[in-house]
Design an enzyme around this catalytic site. Structure first.
Site, PDB file in Angstrom:
ATOM      1  N   SER A  49       0.859  -1.211   0.056  1.00 50.76           N
ATOM      2  CA  SER A  49       0.122   0.016   0.027  1.00 50.76           C
ATOM      3  C   SER A  49       0.764   1.129  -0.044  1.00 50.76           C
ATOM      4  O   SER A  49       1.897   1.115   0.533  1.00 50.76           O
ATOM      5  CB  SER A  49      -0.896   0.114   1.301  1.00 50.76           C
ATOM      6  OG  SER A  49      -1.619   1.333   1.389  1.00 50.76           O
TER       7      SER A  49
ATOM      8  N   TYR B 296      -1.767  -0.537  10.503  1.00 50.33           N
ATOM      9  CA  TYR B 296      -2.091  -0.849   9.279  1.00 50.33           C
ATOM     10  C   TYR B 296      -0.761  -0.308   8.360  1.00 50.33           C
ATOM     11  O   TYR B 296      -0.169  -0.963   7.558  1.00 50.33           O
ATOM     12  CB  TYR B 296      -3.298  -0.010   8.316  1.00 50.33           C
ATOM     13  CG  TYR B 296      -3.546  -0.282   7.003  1.00 50.33           C
ATOM     14  CD1 TYR B 296      -4.374  -1.609   6.557  1.00 50.33           C
ATOM     15  CD2 TYR B 296      -3.187   0.354   6.080  1.00 50.33           C
ATOM     16  CE1 TYR B 296      -4.576  -1.831   5.331  1.00 50.33           C
ATOM     17  CE2 TYR B 296      -3.410   0.048   4.574  1.00 50.33           C
ATOM     18  CZ  TYR B 296      -4.097  -0.895   4.211  1.00 50.33           C
ATOM     19  OH  TYR B 296      -4.171  -1.202   2.877  1.00 50.33           O
TER      20      TYR B 296
HETATM   21  N1  LIG Z   1      -8.741  -0.449  -1.573  1.00 49.43           N
HETATM   22  C1  LIG Z   1      -7.737   0.364  -1.161  1.00 49.43           C
HETATM   23  O1  LIG Z   1      -7.658   1.582  -1.281  1.00 49.43           O
HETATM   24  C2  LIG Z   1      -6.241  -0.363  -1.018  1.00 49.43           C
HETATM   25  C3  LIG Z   1      -5.167   0.461  -1.072  1.00 49.43           C
HETATM   26  C4  LIG Z   1      -4.201   0.098  -0.823  1.00 49.43           C
HETATM   27  C5  LIG Z   1      -4.141  -1.471  -0.277  1.00 49.43           C
HETATM   28  N2  LIG Z   1      -5.101  -2.040  -0.556  1.00 49.43           N
HETATM   29  C6  LIG Z   1      -4.773  -3.437  -0.171  1.00 49.43           C
HETATM   30  O2  LIG Z   1      -5.124  -4.202  -1.223  1.00 49.43           O
HETATM   31  C7  LIG Z   1      -6.028  -5.530  -0.969  1.00 49.43           C
HETATM   32  C8  LIG Z   1      -7.081  -5.816  -1.060  1.00 49.43           C
HETATM   33  O3  LIG Z   1      -8.260  -4.655  -0.640  1.00 49.43           O
HETATM   34  P1  LIG Z   1      -9.527  -4.614  -1.006  1.00 49.43           P
HETATM   35  O4  LIG Z   1      -9.726  -2.959  -0.669  1.00 49.43           O
HETATM   36  O5  LIG Z   1      -9.802  -5.016  -2.229  1.00 49.43           O
HETATM   37  O6  LIG Z   1     -10.232  -5.067   0.309  1.00 49.43           O
HETATM   38  P2  LIG Z   1     -11.750  -5.745   0.409  1.00 49.43           P
HETATM   39  O7  LIG Z   1     -12.165  -5.607   1.694  1.00 49.43           O
HETATM   40  O8  LIG Z   1     -12.530  -5.017  -0.727  1.00 49.43           O
HETATM   41  O9  LIG Z   1     -11.473  -7.235   0.050  1.00 49.43           O
HETATM   42  C9  LIG Z   1     -10.375  -8.035   0.548  1.00 49.43           C
HETATM   43  C10 LIG Z   1     -10.791  -9.467   0.554  1.00 49.43           C
HETATM   44  O10 LIG Z   1      -9.911 -10.265   1.086  1.00 49.43           O
HETATM   45  C11 LIG Z   1     -10.785 -11.085   2.184  1.00 49.43           C
HETATM   46  N3  LIG Z   1      -9.926 -11.363   3.390  1.00 49.43           N
HETATM   47  C12 LIG Z   1      -9.892 -10.692   4.297  1.00 49.43           C
HETATM   48  N4  LIG Z   1      -9.139 -11.095   5.229  1.00 49.43           N
HETATM   49  C13 LIG Z   1      -8.827 -12.417   4.957  1.00 49.43           C
HETATM   50  C14 LIG Z   1      -8.160 -13.378   5.668  1.00 49.43           C
HETATM   51  N5  LIG Z   1      -7.726 -13.409   6.868  1.00 49.43           N
HETATM   52  N6  LIG Z   1      -8.135 -14.623   4.970  1.00 49.43           N
HETATM   53  C15 LIG Z   1      -8.412 -14.843   3.826  1.00 49.43           C
HETATM   54  N7  LIG Z   1      -9.174 -13.818   2.999  1.00 49.43           N
HETATM   55  C16 LIG Z   1      -9.377 -12.553   3.691  1.00 49.43           C
HETATM   56  C17 LIG Z   1     -11.832 -10.331   2.516  1.00 49.43           C
HETATM   57  O11 LIG Z   1     -12.918 -11.469   2.596  1.00 49.43           O
HETATM   58  C18 LIG Z   1     -12.185  -9.971   1.081  1.00 49.43           C
HETATM   59  O12 LIG Z   1     -12.696 -10.831   0.097  1.00 49.43           O
HETATM   60  C19 LIG Z   1      -5.627  -5.398   0.948  1.00 49.43           C
HETATM   61  O13 LIG Z   1      -4.432  -6.030   1.198  1.00 49.43           O
HETATM   62  C20 LIG Z   1      -5.498  -4.006   1.013  1.00 49.43           C
HETATM   63  O14 LIG Z   1      -4.773  -3.713   2.210  1.00 49.43           O
HETATM   64  C21 LIG Z   1      -6.287  -1.527  -0.619  1.00 49.43           C
END
Ligand SMILES: NC(=O)c1ccc[n+]([C@@H]2O[C@H](COP(=O)([O-])OP(=O)(O)OC[C@H]3O[C@@H](n4cnc5c(N)ncnc54)[C@H](O)[C@@H]3O)[C@@H](O)[C@H]2O)c1
Length: 253
Positions: free
Chosen positions: A141, A154
């Site tokens: 991130s 985080y």
């Molecule tokens: N959305 C953003 O703005 C953003 C920015 C930077 C980084 N990220 C990173 O991208 C990744 C995905 O984020 P997103 O926004 O798509 O999240 P989201 O919450 O929309 O989807 C995350 C998915 O991960 C699954 N998950 C969560 N914990 C889990 C576990 N312990 N075991 C298995 N599955 C698990 C959830 O059920 C969900 O399906 C994350 O690592 C997040 O930190 C997101």
């Protein structure tokens, strides 16, 4: 068809960035393994890929559980017999500075975001080596590169993923395994919509997230997925230990 004949495991693939990445790998010929702790969403995402004529397998697993991760790897071997690409995407978000973050919050965030990537990599790497090599792409991130206010656990989990990426890149190069990371900026996903929805004025909260970045908008899941696919592809064959920002210019400021 950049991934014909390859098996790609994507964690957290039921929703958001992971779902978009799994779909993109499938469209480019990979057999995809969707790993998630959400059975309903994971099965729905997998069914959608199968109905579109792609090869997809859902495995229910919590990436912070070593028993679940071992079982997941066994299922992959049973089903496809190999593992070429691992995308460590599963992650959770938590708001709070150091005084607002409980020890339980801290341990939960580190367990899922950082230990989850460690466990999946640790158990996938021997399978990749047996298959002659592989690629790991970690979803870190912008929060791993700079100290974003009010989300200490985080931020630290994502900075740890960046260090994990560099360390594994150096350690595994000789075995034919490349390890890279994408650092997304705020992207329009269920995770972000939930966080924005908790604000007293969600529309204003969303505008603030957009306005802090030079491109003045949130990212899309497809934009992050295409960076993940690039790093996993042969086109990026010389890239290892690389940390690719896709953040609308946030960390360039
Ligand atoms: N959305 C953003 O703005 C953003 C920015 C930077 C980084 N990220 C990173 O991208 C990744 C995905 O984020 P997103 O926004 O798509 O999240 P989201 O919450 O929309 O989807 C995350 C998915 O991960 C699954 N998950 C969560 N914990 C889990 C576990 N312990 N075991 C298995 N599955 C698990 C959830 O059920 C969900 O399906 C994350 O690592 C997040 O930190 C997101």
């Amino acid at each position: 068809m950049r991934f014909e004949g390859k098996v790609a495991v994507v964690t957290g693939a039921a929703l958001g960035i992971g779902q978009a990445a799994a779909a993109a790998f499938a469209r480019e010929g990979a057999a995809v393994v969707l790993v998630d702790r959400s059975q309903a969403h994971g099965e729905a995402a997998t069914r959608a890929l199968e109905e579109a004529g792609h090869q997809a397998l859902f495995v229910l697993a919590d990436v912070s559980s070593e028993a679940d991760v071992c079982h997941m790897i066994e299922r992959v071997i049973e089903h496809w017999g190999r593992l070429d690409i691992l995308v460590n995407n599963a992650g959770i978000y938590h708001q709070g500075d150091i005084t607002q973050t409980t020890t339980e919050d801290w341990e939960r965030i580190i367990a899922v975001n950082l230990t989850g990537a460690f466990l999946c990599s640790r158990h996938a790497v021997p399978v990749m080596i047996r298959g002659g090599g592989g690629v790991i792409v970690n979803v870190a991130s912008e929060a791993g590169l700079v100290g974003i206010k009010g989300q200490v656990a985080y931020n630290v989990s994502k900075a740890g993923m960046i260090a994990l990426t560099r360390s594994c890149a150096v350690d595994l190069a000789e075995q034919g395994i490349r390890v890279n990371a994408v650092c997304p900026g705020t992207t329009d996903t269920p995770l972000v919509r939930e966080a924005v929805g908790r604000a007293p004025d969600p529309a204003a909260a969303r505008r603030r997230l957009e306005a802090v970045r030079p491109l003045n908008r949130l990212g899309t899941v497809e934009e992050i997925a295409s960076a993940l696919l690039y790093l996993a592809s042969a086109e990026a064959g010389y890239a290892t230990g690389s940390i690719l920002s896709i953040d609308g210019g946030y960390t360039a400021q």
